[in-house]
Design a protein around this motif. Structure first.
Motif, mmCIF file in Angstrom:
data_model
loop_
_atom_site.group_PDB
_atom_site.id
_atom_site.type_symbol
_atom_site.label_atom_id
_atom_site.label_comp_id
_atom_site.label_asym_id
_atom_site.label_seq_id
_atom_site.Cartn_x
_atom_site.Cartn_y
_atom_site.Cartn_z
ATOM 1 N N MET A 13 0.860 -1.176 0.000
ATOM 2 C CA MET A 13 0.000 0.000 0.000
ATOM 3 C C MET A 13 0.908 1.241 0.000
ATOM 4 O O MET A 13 1.861 1.312 0.761
ATOM 5 C CB MET A 13 -0.898 -0.022 1.238
ATOM 6 C CG MET A 13 -1.866 1.137 1.293
ATOM 7 S SD MET A 13 -2.918 1.171 2.772
ATOM 8 C CE MET A 13 -3.763 -0.373 2.690
ATOM 9 N N SER A 14 0.580 2.218 -0.835
ATOM 10 C CA SER A 14 1.398 3.425 -0.926
ATOM 11 C C SER A 14 1.262 4.275 0.333
ATOM 12 O O SER A 14 0.293 4.148 1.089
ATOM 13 C CB SER A 14 0.993 4.246 -2.145
ATOM 14 O OG SER A 14 -0.236 4.907 -1.903
ATOM 15 N N GLU A 15 2.244 5.139 0.524
ATOM 16 C CA GLU A 15 2.213 6.036 1.679
ATOM 17 C C GLU A 15 0.967 6.922 1.642
ATOM 18 O O GLU A 15 0.311 7.124 2.665
ATOM 19 C CB GLU A 15 3.474 6.893 1.712
ATOM 20 C CG GLU A 15 3.512 7.807 2.924
ATOM 21 C CD GLU A 15 4.766 8.651 2.966
ATOM 22 O OE1 GLU A 15 4.737 9.749 2.370
ATOM 23 O OE2 GLU A 15 5.751 8.202 3.583
ATOM 24 N N ALA A 16 0.625 7.456 0.476
ATOM 25 C CA ALA A 16 -0.560 8.311 0.351
ATOM 26 C C ALA A 16 -1.820 7.549 0.762
ATOM 27 O O ALA A 16 -2.678 8.088 1.466
ATOM 28 C CB ALA A 16 -0.696 8.840 -1.073
ATOM 29 N N MET A 17 -1.922 6.301 0.333
ATOM 30 C CA MET A 17 -3.090 5.480 0.698
ATOM 31 C C MET A 17 -3.121 5.231 2.204
ATOM 32 O O MET A 17 -4.182 5.295 2.822
ATOM 33 C CB MET A 17 -3.057 4.138 -0.052
ATOM 34 C CG MET A 17 -3.302 4.267 -1.540
ATOM 35 S SD MET A 17 -4.961 4.873 -1.911
ATOM 36 C CE MET A 17 -5.919 3.449 -1.457
ATOM 37 N N ARG A 18 -1.965 4.955 2.794
ATOM 38 C CA ARG A 18 -1.904 4.723 4.247
ATOM 39 C C ARG A 18 -2.316 5.968 5.015
ATOM 40 O O ARG A 18 -3.057 5.886 5.988
ATOM 41 C CB ARG A 18 -0.487 4.300 4.646
ATOM 42 C CG ARG A 18 -0.139 2.872 4.240
ATOM 43 C CD ARG A 18 1.248 2.476 4.683
ATOM 44 N NE ARG A 18 1.355 2.520 6.141
ATOM 45 C CZ ARG A 18 2.500 2.774 6.781
ATOM 46 N NH1 ARG A 18 3.621 2.984 6.111
ATOM 47 N NH2 ARG A 18 2.523 2.790 8.087
ATOM 48 N N ILE A 19 -1.834 7.141 4.577
ATOM 49 C CA ILE A 19 -2.179 8.395 5.250
ATOM 50 C C ILE A 19 -3.675 8.656 5.135
ATOM 51 O O ILE A 19 -4.346 8.952 6.136
ATOM 52 C CB ILE A 19 -1.363 9.575 4.676
ATOM 53 C CG1 ILE A 19 0.106 9.442 5.074
ATOM 54 C CG2 ILE A 19 -1.932 10.917 5.152
ATOM 55 C CD1 ILE A 19 1.043 10.407 4.365
ATOM 56 N N ASN A 20 -4.206 8.544 3.916
ATOM 57 C CA ASN A 20 -5.640 8.787 3.727
ATOM 58 C C ASN A 20 -6.485 7.819 4.547
ATOM 59 O O ASN A 20 -7.455 8.217 5.193
ATOM 60 C CB ASN A 20 -6.014 8.694 2.236
ATOM 61 C CG ASN A 20 -5.676 9.971 1.521
ATOM 62 O OD1 ASN A 20 -6.294 10.991 1.758
ATOM 63 N ND2 ASN A 20 -4.679 9.916 0.654
ATOM 64 N N ARG A 21 -6.107 6.560 4.519
ATOM 65 C CA ARG A 21 -6.858 5.552 5.263
ATOM 66 C C ARG A 21 -6.801 5.830 6.768
ATOM 67 O O ARG A 21 -7.807 5.770 7.460
ATOM 68 C CB ARG A 21 -6.300 4.165 4.956
ATOM 69 C CG ARG A 21 -7.075 3.072 5.608
ATOM 70 C CD ARG A 21 -6.582 1.724 5.189
ATOM 71 N NE ARG A 21 -7.387 0.724 5.874
ATOM 72 C CZ ARG A 21 -7.113 -0.537 5.889
ATOM 73 N NH1 ARG A 21 -6.076 -0.993 5.216
ATOM 74 N NH2 ARG A 21 -7.855 -1.385 6.543
ATOM 75 N N ALA A 22 -5.604 6.130 7.263
ATOM 76 C CA ALA A 22 -5.441 6.396 8.694
ATOM 77 C C ALA A 22 -6.243 7.623 9.128
ATOM 78 O O ALA A 22 -6.909 7.599 10.173
ATOM 79 C CB ALA A 22 -3.959 6.585 9.033
ATOM 80 N N LEU A 23 -6.200 8.696 8.336
ATOM 81 C CA LEU A 23 -6.933 9.914 8.703
ATOM 82 C C LEU A 23 -8.442 9.689 8.649
ATOM 83 O O LEU A 23 -9.174 10.135 9.544
ATOM 84 C CB LEU A 23 -6.528 11.079 7.805
ATOM 85 C CG LEU A 23 -5.131 11.636 8.047
ATOM 86 C CD1 LEU A 23 -4.777 12.680 6.992
ATOM 87 C CD2 LEU A 23 -5.005 12.224 9.450
ATOM 88 N N ASN A 24 -8.917 9.005 7.608
ATOM 89 C CA ASN A 24 -10.347 8.729 7.508
ATOM 90 C C ASN A 24 -10.824 7.854 8.658
ATOM 91 O O ASN A 24 -11.857 8.122 9.280
ATOM 92 C CB ASN A 24 -10.692 8.059 6.167
ATOM 93 C CG ASN A 24 -10.705 9.046 5.038
ATOM 94 O OD1 ASN A 24 -11.129 10.181 5.193
ATOM 95 N ND2 ASN A 24 -10.227 8.624 3.879
ATOM 96 N N LYS A 25 -10.071 6.804 8.932
ATOM 97 C CA LYS A 25 -10.447 5.890 10.012
ATOM 98 C C LYS A 25 -10.399 6.610 11.360
ATOM 99 O O LYS A 25 -11.301 6.467 12.183
ATOM 100 C CB LYS A 25 -9.538 4.667 10.016
ATOM 101 C CG LYS A 25 -10.002 3.602 10.994
ATOM 102 C CD LYS A 25 -9.375 2.272 10.704
ATOM 103 C CE LYS A 25 -10.097 1.377 9.797
ATOM 104 N NZ LYS A 25 -11.449 1.045 9.943
ATOM 105 N N MET A 26 -9.352 7.414 11.575
ATOM 106 C CA MET A 26 -9.241 8.141 12.840
ATOM 107 C C MET A 26 -10.420 9.102 13.024
ATOM 108 O O MET A 26 -10.985 9.190 14.113
ATOM 109 C CB MET A 26 -7.933 8.920 12.924
ATOM 110 C CG MET A 26 -7.804 9.733 14.214
ATOM 111 S SD MET A 26 -6.296 10.663 14.304
ATOM 112 C CE MET A 26 -5.214 9.387 14.900
ATOM 113 N N SER A 27 -10.768 9.796 11.973
ATOM 114 C CA SER A 27 -11.881 10.741 12.046
ATOM 115 C C SER A 27 -13.166 10.034 12.470
ATOM 116 O O SER A 27 -13.876 10.490 13.364
ATOM 117 C CB SER A 27 -12.058 11.420 10.689
ATOM 118 O OG SER A 27 -13.181 12.261 10.705
#
Length: 151
Positions: A1-15
């Motif tokens: 998984m790309s870094e951008a995908m990990r960041i987006n996923r983490a931020l969405n899930k955290m929210s």
């Protein structure tokens, strides 16, 4: 998984998870997410605020504030007072019951922050907070730019 995908996923899930955890904590106080911030801001103003002032302070539209206040009304946490110079407006003033709720709101926020961060070192905590604050600043600029582009 790309870094951008990990960041987006983490931020969405955290929210989503943060909002759900906050909702659970606030439910114990008889509040929904957003109502805590509204009451907290109101409690900072001993003379109260008009709906327009509150909306401006929260960065939302007056009808949204009016709906939130209507939902909160049953709690007895604030009262409406007429504005002497303008009978069309009312001033929202926090009651004793509302002021008594503020420390409980702040405690819920503190508990949630501690639970979310877990057992990290002070240094790790500072890095995380700084990164989140900088990301918020950048997103605020991007959102502001998008709002200007829509006008």
């Amino acid at each position: 998984m790309s870094e951008a995908m990990r960041i987006n996923r983490a931020l969405n899930k955290m929210s989503k998870l943060y909002r759900a955890a906050k909702a659970r904590k606030l439910a114990a106080l008889g509040l929904h997410p957003g109502q805590d911030v509204l009451l907290w801001i109101l409690a900072q103003e001993p003379e109260g605020m008009t709906v327009s002032e509150l909306a401006e302070n929260l960065g939302i539209e007056p009808p949204t504030v009016t709906r939130s206040l209507t939902r909160l009304e049953g709690g007895g946490w604030f009262r409406r007072e007429p504005v002497a110079m303008d009978r069309r407006q009312v001033r929202i003033v926090v009651t004793e019951a509302g002021h008594a709720l503020v420390p409980r709101i702040e405690r819920a926020w503190e508990e949630l922050a501690e639970q979310a961060m877990g057992e990290v070192t002070a240094g790790e905590r500072e890095v995380a907070i700084s990164a989140l604050e900088r990301a918020n600043d950048r997103l605020r600029r991007i959102a502001g730019e998008a709002a200007l582009a829509e006008e």
